[in-house]
Design an enzyme around this catalytic site. Structure first.
Site, PDB file in Angstrom:
ATOM      1  N   SER A  20      47.259  41.005  27.002  1.00  0.00           N
ATOM      2  CA  SER A  20      47.974  40.783  25.652  1.00  0.00           C
ATOM      3  C   SER A  20      48.421  38.993  25.788  1.00  0.00           C
ATOM      4  O   SER A  20      48.676  38.429  24.594  1.00  0.00           O
ATOM      5  CB  SER A  20      49.639  41.117  26.652  1.00  0.00           C
ATOM      6  OG  SER A  20      49.590  42.656  26.067  1.00  0.00           O
ATOM      7  N   GLU A 192      49.549  46.967  44.659  1.00  0.00           N
ATOM      8  CA  GLU A 192      49.180  48.233  43.311  1.00  0.00           C
ATOM      9  C   GLU A 192      49.877  49.454  44.237  1.00  0.00           C
ATOM     10  O   GLU A 192      49.999  49.727  45.314  1.00  0.00           O
ATOM     11  CB  GLU A 192      47.624  48.418  43.178  1.00  0.00           C
ATOM     12  CG  GLU A 192      46.962  47.765  42.153  1.00  0.00           C
ATOM     13  CD  GLU A 192      47.687  47.416  40.426  1.00  0.00           C
ATOM     14  OE1 GLU A 192      48.454  48.359  40.331  1.00  0.00           O
ATOM     15  OE2 GLU A 192      47.711  46.291  40.578  1.00  0.00           O
ATOM     16  N   LYS A 207      33.358  42.863  43.663  1.00  0.00           N
ATOM     17  CA  LYS A 207      32.734  40.688  42.917  1.00  0.00           C
ATOM     18  C   LYS A 207      31.839  40.391  43.747  1.00  0.00           C
ATOM     19  O   LYS A 207      31.702  39.302  43.492  1.00  0.00           O
ATOM     20  CB  LYS A 207      34.766  40.094  43.719  1.00  0.00           C
ATOM     21  CG  LYS A 207      35.880  40.629  42.834  1.00  0.00           C
ATOM     22  CD  LYS A 207      37.454  39.912  43.115  1.00  0.00           C
ATOM     23  CE  LYS A 207      37.897  40.570  42.074  1.00  0.00           C
ATOM     24  NZ  LYS A 207      39.177  40.462  42.781  1.00  0.00           N
TER      25      LYS A 207
END
EC number: 1.1.1.3
Length: 453
Positions: A20, A192, A207
């Site tokens: 978004s 989370e 990563k």
């Protein structure tokens, strides 16, 4: 702007928190982006699962579609921000086959199947960019591939997961236990509902594989990374580290090391094999080290190179706007290349260095144990360390539980905290096994590595 300015069509896959924000930038900063790239960046559509789902950013409804494949066929640049392995993998391969430049922030997919995607992009002559896949807004991948391209990187150490850094920092600052610090991270939105990927180190390992691939020009996957999480780190470990001048961080470490070939030792004049070890684990690091000062949910990557020396990259590692900044950096770079022409930039894989397991690593260690508080304990433990070739740098003893011998006949017990000089994983494992066999040892409470000394 000239009427002849080129238009590049951009397809966005996913409109979550990051997606978004990327859509917002493409729609509201169109003129500035055109000035930077030399082309109009036209957002032709956004593929989502539910066009009616509520979103934080107001986006024209007509841009949404559920037909991602049709959208890809219209695009010069495809931005994949769906996350997960599928359908992201299939859609990226479709975009590459179509000849589109691909920008992604999908660290999980790159860690699991990155080598396949890199090879497909190379074969098709298109660019696959993924700055947002590591450390959010911190510009680390392009400096490694571009700014340090003429140097030789020897080691990369990074705090690349904001959730775990927030938890460990809270434990260090307040003395909280892990469960309490995790609960606070969840309450504040840093963790989370299911924090497993973060606290068990899986996110950082993904990563780490990406960083190692770029730093050492060899393709690494998630399965090549040794991974340990922070769930076993106790408030006692944090306090002992603080007393000794250390702080505990979850580090992703990738380093080039040489090991004797064929089991030879270092003194027999034999040959050596150079490879790369990639590992993630909780680590003691000096409080004065640049990584030791990284607080809260921030990320940082510390790079060591032969000519440049030590470099530090620091900033916000997560969040919609910071990650969108990294995505748009890749988009602008890719758009400039498309305007100027030329093939996609390769990920510069020019070496094939072997993957070295954790057993090849030599480092310092911190060992915590609960022992009987009686004469001769320290000498017995010191002798076991010496027998296994592990040298003790510091040893601290704290009596923490007194018992009345007249009542139960038992002696006091004590916490022992030992920091070693550099040693191999094999020597450490043998030492810990031997210590566990002593009747004066109640338990080995923790074994952590020490870096940055």
């Amino acid at each position: 702007m000239s009427a002849n300015t080129k238009t590049l069509k951009v397809a966005l896959l996913g409109a979550g928190n990051v997606g978004s924000q990327v859509a917002r930038i493409l729609l509201t900063d169109a003129s500035a982006l055109a000035a930077r790239t030399g082309a109009r960046l036209e957002l032709v559509g956004i593929a989502v699962r539910n066009v009616d789902a509520p979103r934080e950013v107001e986006i024209p409804r007509e841009l949404f579609t559920t037909d991602a494949s049709a959208l890809i066929r219209k695009a010069d640049i495809v931005i994949e921000l769906m996350g997960g392995l599928e359908p992201a993998r299939t859609l990226i391969l479709e975009a590459i086959e179509h000849g589109a430049t691909v920008v992604t922030g999908n660290k999980a997919l790159l860690a699991v199947d990155g080598p396949t995607l890199y090879e497909k992009a190379d074969a098709a002559g298109v660019q696959l960019s993924y700055e947002a896949a590591v450390a959010g807004a911190i510009p680390i991948l392009r400096p490694i591939t571009d700014s340090l391209a003429g140097d030789k990187i020897t080691r990369v150490m990074g705090i690349v997961n904001g959730t775990t850094n927030f938890i460990l920092d809270a434990m260090d600052s307040t003395g909280a236990e892990f469960a309490d610090a995790l609960a606070e991270a969840t309450r504040l939105g840093y963790a989370e509902a299911d924090p497993t990927a973060d606290v068990e180190g899986h996110d950082a390992a993904a990563k780490g594989a990406i960083l190692a691939s770029l730093a050492f020009h060899t393709r690494f996957a998630l399965e090549d990374v040794h991974c340990e999480g922070i769930t076993g780190v106790s408030a006692g470990d944090i306090a002992a580290a603080k007393e000794a001048g250390y702080v505990i961080k979850l580090l992703a470490i990738a380093e080039k090391i040489s090991v004797p070939t064929g089991g030879q030792n270092n003194d027999d004049g034999g040959t050596f094999t150079t490879g790369v070890s990639v590992r993630v684990h909780p680590t003691l690091i000096p409080r004065e080290h640049p990584l030791g000062a990284v607080r809260g949910a921030y990320n940082a990557v510390f790079v060591e190179a032969e000519s440049a020396g030590e470099l530090m990259f620091y900033g916000r590692g997560a969040g919609g706007s910071p990650t969108a900044s990294a995505v748009m950096g890749d988009v602008v770079s890719a758009a400039r290349r498309l305007v100027l022409g030329g093939p996609g930039r390769s990920d510069s894989t020019i070496e094939v260095l072997p993957v070295l397991g954790i057993d090849a690593v030599k480092t310092r260690y911190y060992i915590g144990m609960d022992a009987a508080d009686q004469p001769g304990v320290l000498s017995k433990i010191s002798a076991l360390f010496a027998e296994n070739g592990v040298s003790i740098e510091t040893m601290r003893q704290t009596v923490h539980r007194e018992r009345d011998a007249s009542e139960n006949g038992s002696a006091a017990s004590a916490e022992l905290r030992i920091v070693t000089h550099r040693a191999s994983e094999a020597a450490l494992a043998a030492t810990v096994e031997a210590i566990n066999g002593l009747d004066i040892i109640n338990s080995v409470t923790s074994v952590l590595r020490v870096e940055g000394v």
